[in-house]
Design an enzyme around this catalytic site. Structure first.
Site, PDB file in Angstrom:
ATOM      1  N   ASP A  13       4.150   0.750  -5.208  1.00 63.89           N
ATOM      2  CA  ASP A  13       2.829   0.541  -4.590  1.00 63.89           C
ATOM      3  C   ASP A  13       3.032  -0.100  -3.211  1.00 63.89           C
ATOM      4  OD1 ASP A  13      -0.351  -0.314  -5.885  1.00 63.89           O
ATOM      5  OD2 ASP A  13       0.301  -0.707  -3.839  1.00 63.89           O
ATOM      6  N   GLU A 112       0.300   4.795  -4.189  1.00 62.42           N
ATOM      7  CA  GLU A 112       1.099   4.413  -5.355  1.00 62.42           C
ATOM      8  C   GLU A 112       1.525   5.630  -6.161  1.00 62.42           C
ATOM      9  OE1 GLU A 112      -1.055   2.381  -8.579  1.00 62.42           O
ATOM     10  OE2 GLU A 112      -2.895   3.069  -7.615  1.00 62.42           O
TER      11      GLU A 112
HETATM   12  P1  TTP Z   1      -4.405  -1.022  -3.005  1.00 59.90           P
HETATM   13  O1  TTP Z   1      -3.014  -0.569  -3.337  1.00 59.90           O
HETATM   14  O2  TTP Z   1      -5.293  -1.463  -4.126  1.00 59.90           O
HETATM   15  O3  TTP Z   1      -4.354  -2.243  -1.993  1.00 59.90           O
HETATM   16  P2  TTP Z   1      -3.374  -2.511  -0.775  1.00 59.90           P
HETATM   17  O4  TTP Z   1      -2.255  -1.520  -0.699  1.00 59.90           O
HETATM   18  O5  TTP Z   1      -4.174  -2.636   0.471  1.00 59.90           O
HETATM   19  O6  TTP Z   1      -2.825  -3.956  -1.104  1.00 59.90           O
HETATM   20  P3  TTP Z   1      -1.766  -4.375  -2.239  1.00 59.90           P
HETATM   21  O7  TTP Z   1      -0.613  -4.971  -1.474  1.00 59.90           O
HETATM   22  O8  TTP Z   1      -2.474  -5.366  -3.068  1.00 59.90           O
HETATM   23  O9  TTP Z   1      -1.379  -3.126  -2.982  1.00 59.90           O
HETATM   24  O10 TTP Z   1      -5.182   0.106  -2.227  1.00 59.90           O
HETATM   25  C1  TTP Z   1      -4.521   1.021  -1.330  1.00 59.90           C
HETATM   26  C2  TTP Z   1      -5.420   1.307  -0.146  1.00 59.90           C
HETATM   27  O11 TTP Z   1      -6.665   1.836  -0.596  1.00 59.90           O
HETATM   28  C3  TTP Z   1      -5.765   0.091   0.675  1.00 59.90           C
HETATM   29  O12 TTP Z   1      -4.787  -0.209   1.662  1.00 59.90           O
HETATM   30  C4  TTP Z   1      -7.090   0.469   1.282  1.00 59.90           C
HETATM   31  C5  TTP Z   1      -7.716   1.403   0.260  1.00 59.90           C
HETATM   32  N1  TTP Z   1      -8.757   0.662  -0.498  1.00 59.90           N
HETATM   33  C6  TTP Z   1     -10.083   0.730  -0.055  1.00 59.90           C
HETATM   34  O13 TTP Z   1     -10.379   1.386   0.953  1.00 59.90           O
HETATM   35  N2  TTP Z   1     -11.041   0.021  -0.734  1.00 59.90           N
HETATM   36  C7  TTP Z   1     -10.749  -0.734  -1.842  1.00 59.90           C
HETATM   37  O14 TTP Z   1     -11.650  -1.371  -2.430  1.00 59.90           O
HETATM   38  C8  TTP Z   1      -9.382  -0.791  -2.301  1.00 59.90           C
HETATM   39  C9  TTP Z   1      -9.015  -1.630  -3.508  1.00 59.90           C
HETATM   40  C10 TTP Z   1      -8.426  -0.084  -1.592  1.00 59.90           C
HETATM   41 MG    MG Z   2      -1.144  -1.031  -2.438  1.00 60.17          MG
END
Ligand code: TTP
Ligand code: MG
Length: 359
Positions: A13, A112
């Site tokens: 991820d 991911e």
């Molecule tokens: P995630 O993998 O949930 O979050 P992330 O990669 O930003 O952070 P983490 O280090 O905790 O993994 O989500 C992947 C992408 O999806 C994120 O960069 C932006 C998008 N996203 C949204 O646009 N809205 C949301 O509510 C979420 C959870 C993610």
């Molecule tokens: Mg992420």
């Protein structure tokens, strides 16, 4: 660490994905609070945070938070708009890279994937391979990722989130119960705030407590989901992985001003449906379920879904369903946001390409 039974799964991820890509593009922002999402407009902005750098998270900012609240928490952060085509391209490159490391690879969202890596016959061999993947992702795309390794996808997924960012957590079969036991139930994919609150009323707060719970009792409370969450609490997967990523595709819009004109809201919703329909049609995908989300000016948010009796790709039927759903919920108050999500895809897996969510 040589014990092994069954395949060894990796869950990879990306860390703060959109923000990391933006920082890669502007290296001067490294180490600073960066928020990607709606325009904060000096604190008056509407819409939400898509994601933010870990430095911004230390101010309490997180995905889904109103951008105005993020601005109050950290006005000096750098606020950037979402650039979806760029993130899709980076995602594609990373998925291709992960595929090269794998005997099997399942992308599950834009940032991911689960994989069964090549050449990993025991848990001892997992460490150098996971480190190599992390190294290669940084070298190729200039962003970091976290990896979890375990005997099932659910254990690998929980492990990848265990030491973010740039974390690497390996959980062997023998360590699984001890690893999971102290974690809050909310770490199990699919257990959100509502289920966690219901479990808490029954005195179940940790995954260990859930694992010890009588499955019959869980079934009485939650039906089939009760059996599934019990399996997951034991670190066992509940269904085979699905190739093809997202199970739904959604878009939403926050209006510049709250709207009380039904037709304007309707036009916005049907436009969103049209855009989603185009994305699906381009991939020859049909759908069954349409979900409408409406947030009113007072932030009350409701969702209503309609499922067609069979799969469809008919844009007219979709527009009709959206209007029908809207008719049932637009009862007076002004509307702040409207969103449409299509799901229950008829996926012929051989033809389906990956659909990034949050388009
Ligand atoms: P995630 O993998 O949930 O979050 P992330 O990669 O930003 O952070 P983490 O280090 O905790 O993994 O989500 C992947 C992408 O999806 C994120 O960069 C932006 C998008 N996203 C949204 O646009 N809205 C949301 O509510 C979420 C959870 C993610
Ligand atoms: Mg992420």
């Amino acid at each position: 660490m040589t014990e092994q039974s069954g395949p060894i799964f990796f869950h990879v991820d990306m860390d703060s994905f959109y923000a990391s890509v933006e920082i890669r593009e502007r290296p001067l922002l490294a180490g600073k609070p960066v928020v990607v999402g709606a325009d904060p407009e000096g604190g008056q902005g509407r819409g939400v945070v898509s994601t933010c750098s870990y430095e911004a998270r230390s101010f309490g900012i997180h995905s889904g938070m109103p951008i105005s609240q993020a601005y109050r928490l950290c006005p000096y952060a750098t606020y950037l708009p979402v650039r979806m085509p760029l993130y899709s391209q980076v995602s594609g490159n990373i998925m291709a890279l992960l595929n090269r490391h794998s005997t099997e690879c399942w992308q599950v969202s834009i940032d991911e994937a689960y994989l069964v890596p090549s050449g990993v016959d025991d848990y001892g061999a997992a460490l150098p391979v996971a480190e190599k993947i992390q190294h290669d992702v940084v070298a190729a795309e200039g962003i970091t990722c976290s990896i979890g390794v375990g005997p099932s996808r659910v254990v690998a997924k929980i492990a990848s989130g265990y030491q973010k960012p740039a974390g690497l957590t390996i959980v062997t079969p023998g360590e699984t119960a001890r690893f999971l036991a102290p974690l809050p139930v909310g770490k199990i994919p699919g257990i959100g705030g509502k289920t966690a609150a219901e479990l808490q009323i029954a005195g179940i707060e940790t995954i260990g407590q859930l694992a010890e719970c009588d499955v019959q009792q869980l079934m009485e409370w939650f039906g089939r989901w009760g059996i599934a969450m019990h399996e997951l609490s034991l670190g066992r997967d509940i269904r085979p992985p699905r190739q093809g990523g997202q199970k739904s595709l959604g878009r939403e819009v926050t209006f510049a001003e709250d709207l009380d004109d039904r037709e304007q809201v309707c036009t916005a919703a049907t436009d969103l449906a049209g855009i989603l329909h185009e994305h699906l049609a381009a991939r020859s995908l049909r759908f069954r379920t349409v979900t409408l989300k409406v947030r009113f000016a007072n932030f009350r948010t409701i969702t209503r879904a309609f499922s067609f009796p069979r799969f469809t790709d008919d844009p007219g039927a979709l527009q009709q369903a959206v209007r029908m759903l809207l008719d049932a919920v637009l009862t007076g108050p002004k509307v702040r946001l409207v969103g449409i999500r299509l799901s229950a895809f008829d996926c012929d897996e051989s033809r389906q390409t990956t659909i990034g969510d949050y388009l």
